[in-house]
Write a protein that holds these residues in place. Structure first.
Motif, PDB file in Angstrom:
ATOM      1  N   SER A  16      13.350  -4.181 -10.374  1.00  0.00           N
ATOM      2  CA  SER A  16      13.811  -5.398 -11.049  1.00  0.00           C
ATOM      3  C   SER A  16      15.280  -5.299 -11.432  1.00  0.00           C
ATOM      4  CB  SER A  16      12.967  -5.647 -12.301  1.00  0.00           C
ATOM      5  OG  SER A  16      13.404  -6.829 -12.920  1.00  0.00           O
ATOM      6  N   THR A  17      16.026  -6.306 -11.063  1.00  0.00           N
ATOM      7  CA  THR A  17      17.451  -6.329 -11.407  1.00  0.00           C
ATOM      8  C   THR A  17      17.680  -6.840 -12.824  1.00  0.00           C
ATOM      9  OG1 THR A  17      17.658  -8.523 -10.410  1.00  0.00           O
ATOM     10  CG2 THR A  17      18.213  -6.625  -9.027  1.00  0.00           C
ATOM     11  N   SER A  18      16.678  -7.491 -13.388  1.00  0.00           N
ATOM     12  CA  SER A  18      16.781  -8.009 -14.746  1.00  0.00           C
ATOM     13  C   SER A  18      16.242  -6.965 -15.723  1.00  0.00           C
ATOM     14  CB  SER A  18      15.970  -9.302 -14.867  1.00  0.00           C
ATOM     15  OG  SER A  18      15.713  -9.597 -16.219  1.00  0.00           O
ATOM     16  N   ALA A  19      17.069  -6.578 -16.678  1.00  0.00           N
ATOM     17  CA  ALA A  19      16.648  -5.593 -17.675  1.00  0.00           C
ATOM     18  C   ALA A  19      15.459  -6.110 -18.480  1.00  0.00           C
ATOM     19  CB  ALA A  19      17.817  -5.255 -18.591  1.00  0.00           C
ATOM     20  N   GLU A  20      15.437  -7.395 -18.771  1.00  0.00           N
ATOM     21  CA  GLU A  20      14.338  -7.982 -19.535  1.00  0.00           C
ATOM     22  C   GLU A  20      13.021  -7.910 -18.765  1.00  0.00           C
ATOM     23  OE1 GLU A  20      13.106 -12.415 -21.058  1.00  0.00           O
ATOM     24  OE2 GLU A  20      15.212 -11.847 -21.206  1.00  0.00           O
ATOM     25  N   ASN A  21      13.062  -8.244 -17.466  1.00  0.00           N
ATOM     26  CA  ASN A  21      11.852  -8.178 -16.641  1.00  0.00           C
ATOM     27  C   ASN A  21      11.387  -6.737 -16.469  1.00  0.00           C
ATOM     28  OD1 ASN A  21      11.816 -10.938 -16.317  1.00  0.00           O
ATOM     29  ND2 ASN A  21      12.867 -10.890 -14.361  1.00  0.00           N
ATOM     30  N   ARG A  22      12.326  -5.849 -16.274  1.00  0.00           N
ATOM     31  CA  ARG A  22      11.998  -4.433 -16.105  1.00  0.00           C
ATOM     32  C   ARG A  22      11.299  -3.900 -17.355  1.00  0.00           C
ATOM     33  NH1 ARG A  22      16.298  -2.995 -13.623  1.00  0.00           N
ATOM     34  NH2 ARG A  22      17.610  -2.832 -15.455  1.00  0.00           N
ATOM     35  N   LEU A  23      11.825  -4.236 -18.518  1.00  0.00           N
ATOM     36  CA  LEU A  23      11.223  -3.794 -19.767  1.00  0.00           C
ATOM     37  C   LEU A  23       9.844  -4.415 -19.948  1.00  0.00           C
ATOM     38  CD1 LEU A  23      11.569  -2.059 -22.265  1.00  0.00           C
ATOM     39  CD2 LEU A  23      12.710  -3.979 -23.381  1.00  0.00           C
ATOM     40  N   GLY A  24       9.684  -5.660 -19.543  1.00  0.00           N
ATOM     41  CA  GLY A  24       8.372  -6.317 -19.616  1.00  0.00           C
ATOM     42  C   GLY A  24       7.337  -5.602 -18.763  1.00  0.00           C
ATOM     43  N   ILE A  25       7.719  -5.216 -17.547  1.00  0.00           N
ATOM     44  CA  ILE A  25       6.818  -4.467 -16.666  1.00  0.00           C
ATOM     45  C   ILE A  25       6.491  -3.121 -17.293  1.00  0.00           C
ATOM     46  CG2 ILE A  25       6.659  -3.263 -14.445  1.00  0.00           C
ATOM     47  CD1 ILE A  25       8.234  -5.625 -13.237  1.00  0.00           C
ATOM     48  N   MET A  26       7.499  -2.457 -17.839  1.00  0.00           N
ATOM     49  CA  MET A  26       7.286  -1.154 -18.464  1.00  0.00           C
ATOM     50  C   MET A  26       6.312  -1.264 -19.630  1.00  0.00           C
ATOM     51  SD  MET A  26      11.199   0.275 -18.322  1.00  0.00           S
ATOM     52  CE  MET A  26      10.874   1.840 -19.120  1.00  0.00           C
ATOM     53  N   ALA A  30       4.748   5.656 -12.757  1.00  0.00           N
ATOM     54  CA  ALA A  30       4.584   4.229 -12.464  1.00  0.00           C
ATOM     55  C   ALA A  30       5.882   3.469 -12.689  1.00  0.00           C
ATOM     56  CB  ALA A  30       3.469   3.643 -13.331  1.00  0.00           C
ATOM     57  N   VAL A  31       6.566   3.805 -13.765  1.00  0.00           N
ATOM     58  CA  VAL A  31       7.845   3.149 -14.062  1.00  0.00           C
ATOM     59  C   VAL A  31       8.845   3.423 -12.947  1.00  0.00           C
ATOM     60  CG1 VAL A  31       9.849   3.218 -15.619  1.00  0.00           C
ATOM     61  CG2 VAL A  31       7.541   3.036 -16.549  1.00  0.00           C
ATOM     62  N   ASP A  32       8.910   4.667 -12.487  1.00  0.00           N
ATOM     63  CA  ASP A  32       9.845   5.017 -11.410  1.00  0.00           C
ATOM     64  C   ASP A  32       9.539   4.259 -10.126  1.00  0.00           C
ATOM     65  OD1 ASP A  32      11.255   6.731 -13.028  1.00  0.00           O
ATOM     66  OD2 ASP A  32      10.357   8.560 -12.215  1.00  0.00           O
ATOM     67  N   VAL A  33       8.263   4.062  -9.834  1.00  0.00           N
ATOM     68  CA  VAL A  33       7.883   3.402  -8.580  1.00  0.00           C
ATOM     69  C   VAL A  33       7.916   1.883  -8.699  1.00  0.00           C
ATOM     70  CG1 VAL A  33       5.989   3.082  -6.930  1.00  0.00           C
ATOM     71  CG2 VAL A  33       6.490   5.366  -7.799  1.00  0.00           C
ATOM     72  N   PHE A  34       7.421   1.345  -9.818  1.00  0.00           N
ATOM     73  CA  PHE A  34       7.206  -0.099  -9.899  1.00  0.00           C
ATOM     74  C   PHE A  34       8.220  -0.887 -10.723  1.00  0.00           C
ATOM     75  CE2 PHE A  34       2.762   1.565  -9.350  1.00  0.00           C
ATOM     76  CZ  PHE A  34       2.640   1.181  -8.033  1.00  0.00           C
ATOM     77  N   LYS A  61       2.608   6.139  -2.632  1.00  0.00           N
ATOM     78  CA  LYS A  61       3.723   6.939  -3.143  1.00  0.00           C
ATOM     79  C   LYS A  61       3.461   7.328  -4.594  1.00  0.00           C
ATOM     80  CE  LYS A  61       7.653   4.804  -3.379  1.00  0.00           C
ATOM     81  NZ  LYS A  61       9.023   4.267  -3.409  1.00  0.00           N
ATOM     82  N   TRP A  62       2.987   6.363  -5.385  1.00  0.00           N
ATOM     83  CA  TRP A  62       2.653   6.641  -6.787  1.00  0.00           C
ATOM     84  C   TRP A  62       1.540   7.687  -6.875  1.00  0.00           C
ATOM     85  CZ3 TRP A  62      -0.778   3.224 -10.281  1.00  0.00           C
ATOM     86  CH2 TRP A  62      -0.655   3.618 -11.610  1.00  0.00           C
ATOM     87  N   CYS A  63       0.514   7.515  -6.051  1.00  0.00           N
ATOM     88  CA  CYS A  63      -0.603   8.474  -6.047  1.00  0.00           C
ATOM     89  C   CYS A  63      -0.131   9.874  -5.664  1.00  0.00           C
ATOM     90  CB  CYS A  63      -1.690   8.010  -5.088  1.00  0.00           C
ATOM     91  SG  CYS A  63      -2.578   6.539  -5.643  1.00  0.00           S
ATOM     92  N   LYS A  64       0.739   9.962  -4.678  1.00  0.00           N
ATOM     93  CA  LYS A  64       1.254  11.269  -4.248  1.00  0.00           C
ATOM     94  C   LYS A  64       2.033  11.938  -5.383  1.00  0.00           C
ATOM     95  CE  LYS A  64       4.043  13.464  -0.692  1.00  0.00           C
ATOM     96  NZ  LYS A  64       4.841  13.268   0.523  1.00  0.00           N
ATOM     97  N   ARG A  65       2.812  11.145  -6.090  1.00  0.00           N
ATOM     98  CA  ARG A  65       3.593  11.688  -7.211  1.00  0.00           C
ATOM     99  C   ARG A  65       2.668  12.170  -8.323  1.00  0.00           C
ATOM    100  NH1 ARG A  65       9.063   8.112  -7.659  1.00  0.00           N
ATOM    101  NH2 ARG A  65       9.341   9.475  -9.447  1.00  0.00           N
ATOM    102  N   ILE A  66       1.610  11.419  -8.606  1.00  0.00           N
ATOM    103  CA  ILE A  66       0.658  11.829  -9.642  1.00  0.00           C
ATOM    104  C   ILE A  66      -0.076  13.095  -9.208  1.00  0.00           C
ATOM    105  CG2 ILE A  66      -1.441  11.186 -10.891  1.00  0.00           C
ATOM    106  CD1 ILE A  66      -0.461   8.232 -10.633  1.00  0.00           C
ATOM    107  N   LEU A  97       0.831  -1.193   0.000  1.00  0.00           N
ATOM    108  CA  LEU A  97       0.000   0.000   0.000  1.00  0.00           C
ATOM    109  C   LEU A  97       0.876   1.257   0.000  1.00  0.00           C
ATOM    110  CD1 LEU A  97      -2.721   1.457   0.238  1.00  0.00           C
ATOM    111  CD2 LEU A  97      -2.595   1.078   2.708  1.00  0.00           C
ATOM    112  N   ARG A  98       1.989   1.191   0.674  1.00  0.00           N
ATOM    113  CA  ARG A  98       2.917   2.329   0.710  1.00  0.00           C
ATOM    114  C   ARG A  98       3.378   2.711  -0.705  1.00  0.00           C
ATOM    115  NH1 ARG A  98       8.448   2.071   4.050  1.00  0.00           N
ATOM    116  NH2 ARG A  98       6.990   2.067   5.767  1.00  0.00           N
ATOM    117  N   ASP A  99       3.685   1.710  -1.530  1.00  0.00           N
ATOM    118  CA  ASP A  99       4.107   1.974  -2.908  1.00  0.00           C
ATOM    119  C   ASP A  99       2.973   2.591  -3.724  1.00  0.00           C
ATOM    120  OD1 ASP A  99       6.797   0.840  -2.713  1.00  0.00           O
ATOM    121  OD2 ASP A  99       5.751  -1.074  -2.505  1.00  0.00           O
ATOM    122  N   LEU A 100       1.771   2.059  -3.543  1.00  0.00           N
ATOM    123  CA  LEU A 100       0.612   2.614  -4.241  1.00  0.00           C
ATOM    124  C   LEU A 100       0.408   4.074  -3.850  1.00  0.00           C
ATOM    125  CD1 LEU A 100      -1.951   2.411  -5.985  1.00  0.00           C
ATOM    126  CD2 LEU A 100      -3.130   1.500  -3.964  1.00  0.00           C
TER     127      LEU A 100
END
Length: 139
Positions: free
Chosen positions: A99-109, A91-95, A62-67, A57-60
Motif C-alpha cells: 500500500s502506498t497510502s500510510a493510512e491504508n497500510r496502517l489499517g491493514i496492519m 504478514a505485515v511484510d508480505v501483505f 510466500k507467507w507460509c514459507k516465511r512462517i 496464491l504465490r503471496d499466501l
C-alpha cells in the motif's frame, strides 16, 4: 481461464506444501481472505475492482514459507504471544507493504493484528519502527 481457488483448495495446498502449518492453516487462509478484501476496498468499490484479488496464491505460499522458516511447533494448546507476533510481522511484510497510502497500510496492519491477537498498539509501534534507516554516503 482458471478462476480463483476456493478456501478448501487453498487449505489443501497449504497443508500439502507446509504440513507443519496444518494446525493454523485455517487461520492463515482466513487472514489471506481478509487481507484480499481490504486490498479490494483500496482500489475502489466498483464491481470490476471488488472481484479482483490483490494477492495471489504465490503471496499466501510466500507467507507460509516465511512462517515455516521461523521453526515454531504448532501442535500445542494454543499460540504464544511471541509466536502470534512473529506470524503477524511476517504478514505485515508480505501483505501490508504494497500500500502506498500510510493510512491504508496502517489499517491493514491493525486488521491483521486483531486476527492474530496482537495488541493494536504493537501494530502502530511496529509501523514506525520497522522502517529502514537510509543514509546518503558521499563517496
Amino acid at each position: 481461464m482458471i478462476g480463483p481457488s476456493s478456501d478448501k483448495d487453498l487449505l489443501s495446498i497449504v497443508k500439502t506444501r507446509h504440513p507443519d502449518l496444518e494446525p493454523i492453516a485455517g487461520k492463515l487462509i482466513e487472514t489471506f481472505e481478509r487481507v484480499n478484501q481490504l486490498a479490494g476496498f483500496q482500489f475502489g468499490s466498483s464491481a470490476s475492482f471488488s472481484s479482483l484479488s490483490r494477492f495471489s496464491l504465490r503471496d499466501l505460499l510466500k507467507w507460509c514459507k516465511r512462517i515455516s522458516g521461523l521453526g515454531f511447533s504448532f501442535g500445542g494448546d494454543g499460540l504464544s504471544t511471541y509466536v502470534c507476533n512473529s506470524i503477524y510481522q511476517e504478514a505485515v511484510d508480505v501483505f501490508a507493504a504494497f500500500s502506498t497510502s500510510a493510512e491504508n497500510r496502517l489499517g491493514i496492519m491493525k486488521d491483521i493484528a486483531k486476527m492474530w491477537m496482537v495488541l493494536i498498539s504493537a501494530a502502530e509501534t511496529l509501523y514506525a519502527v520497522n522502517k529502514p534507516d537510509i543514509q546518503d554516503l558521499q563517496l
